[in-house]
Design a protein around this motif. Sequence first.
Motif, mmCIF file in Angstrom:
data_model
loop_
_atom_site.group_PDB
_atom_site.id
_atom_site.type_symbol
_atom_site.label_atom_id
_atom_site.label_comp_id
_atom_site.label_asym_id
_atom_site.label_seq_id
_atom_site.Cartn_x
_atom_site.Cartn_y
_atom_site.Cartn_z
ATOM 1 N N ALA A 13 0.825 -1.213 0.000
ATOM 2 C CA ALA A 13 0.000 0.000 0.000
ATOM 3 C C ALA A 13 0.859 1.262 0.000
ATOM 4 O O ALA A 13 1.840 1.359 0.746
ATOM 5 N N THR A 96 -11.171 2.013 2.696
ATOM 6 C CA THR A 96 -9.790 1.516 2.811
ATOM 7 C C THR A 96 -9.648 0.523 3.966
ATOM 8 O O THR A 96 -8.962 -0.486 3.850
ATOM 9 N N ARG A 179 -2.725 -3.260 6.646
ATOM 10 C CA ARG A 179 -3.211 -3.724 5.348
ATOM 11 C C ARG A 179 -2.135 -4.572 4.667
ATOM 12 O O ARG A 179 -2.437 -5.605 4.075
#
Length: 228
Positions: A13, A96, A179
């Motif tokens: 990311a 997100t 993430r």
Amino acid sequence: MNRRISVAIDGPAGAGKSSISKVVAKKLGYLYIDTGAMYRGITWALLNAGISIDDVDAVEAALSKIQLELRVEETGLSVWVNGTDVSQDIRTQYVTSHVSQVAAQKAVRTKLVEMQRHMASAGGVILDGRDIGSIVLPNAELKVYLTASVETRGHRRWLELKDSENISLEEVCRTVAERDAMDMNRKESPLVCVDDAVVVETDHLSIEETVQTLVDLIRKAELGGHHG
Ligand code: CDP
């Protein structure tokens, strides 16, 4: 004339994949496909429909009712869900923070990978994501793994978000790291740096330098005889 090849760009990311890919594609007259935007579009649709995203069966059942479309516009790609332009909405911190959980599900990946391969079939494309070199286009003539330290990536993402969302740099860095961990450790198509990828570290590269690095790599790959 140069051959028009398929380019796979993967990485964690905030590595700059989409901003760089967009510019490179424009320079070379290639089609740019932001596969992350597709996972975000599905996530937005599920959240908007009130589907509990950890209910794998409910997600799978809902998928057939989600009509997802990427449109190529003057200003770039736009993402449409059931006839609504959600290009802005899919970038919120709310989407997100849920997208990796949705992207980990097999039914979701099967649907999107099929769409992505179809869109890429004519060549002259740059796809960016997490599984492009490994799963979507394993025969891509060029594979790039674009990366940077978590601090650099968190800082870039915070600069993009700070005017629209009330979020600290620390929190952005933490969500980026979370993430990454989900994307790298999931069972279905985890983020990996494949053996045949060229690794490009962007910590000390400007956008222009990164763009030039990729343009040079693509030009070189276009000349290569290999087609996997
Ligand atoms: O732009 P950013 O790095 O924030 O992420 P993105 O490319 O918009 O992707 C959002 C999320 O979608 C990722 O964190 C992954 O969970 C998922 N994704 C994926 O699983 N496979 C892809 N090919 C692209 C994205």
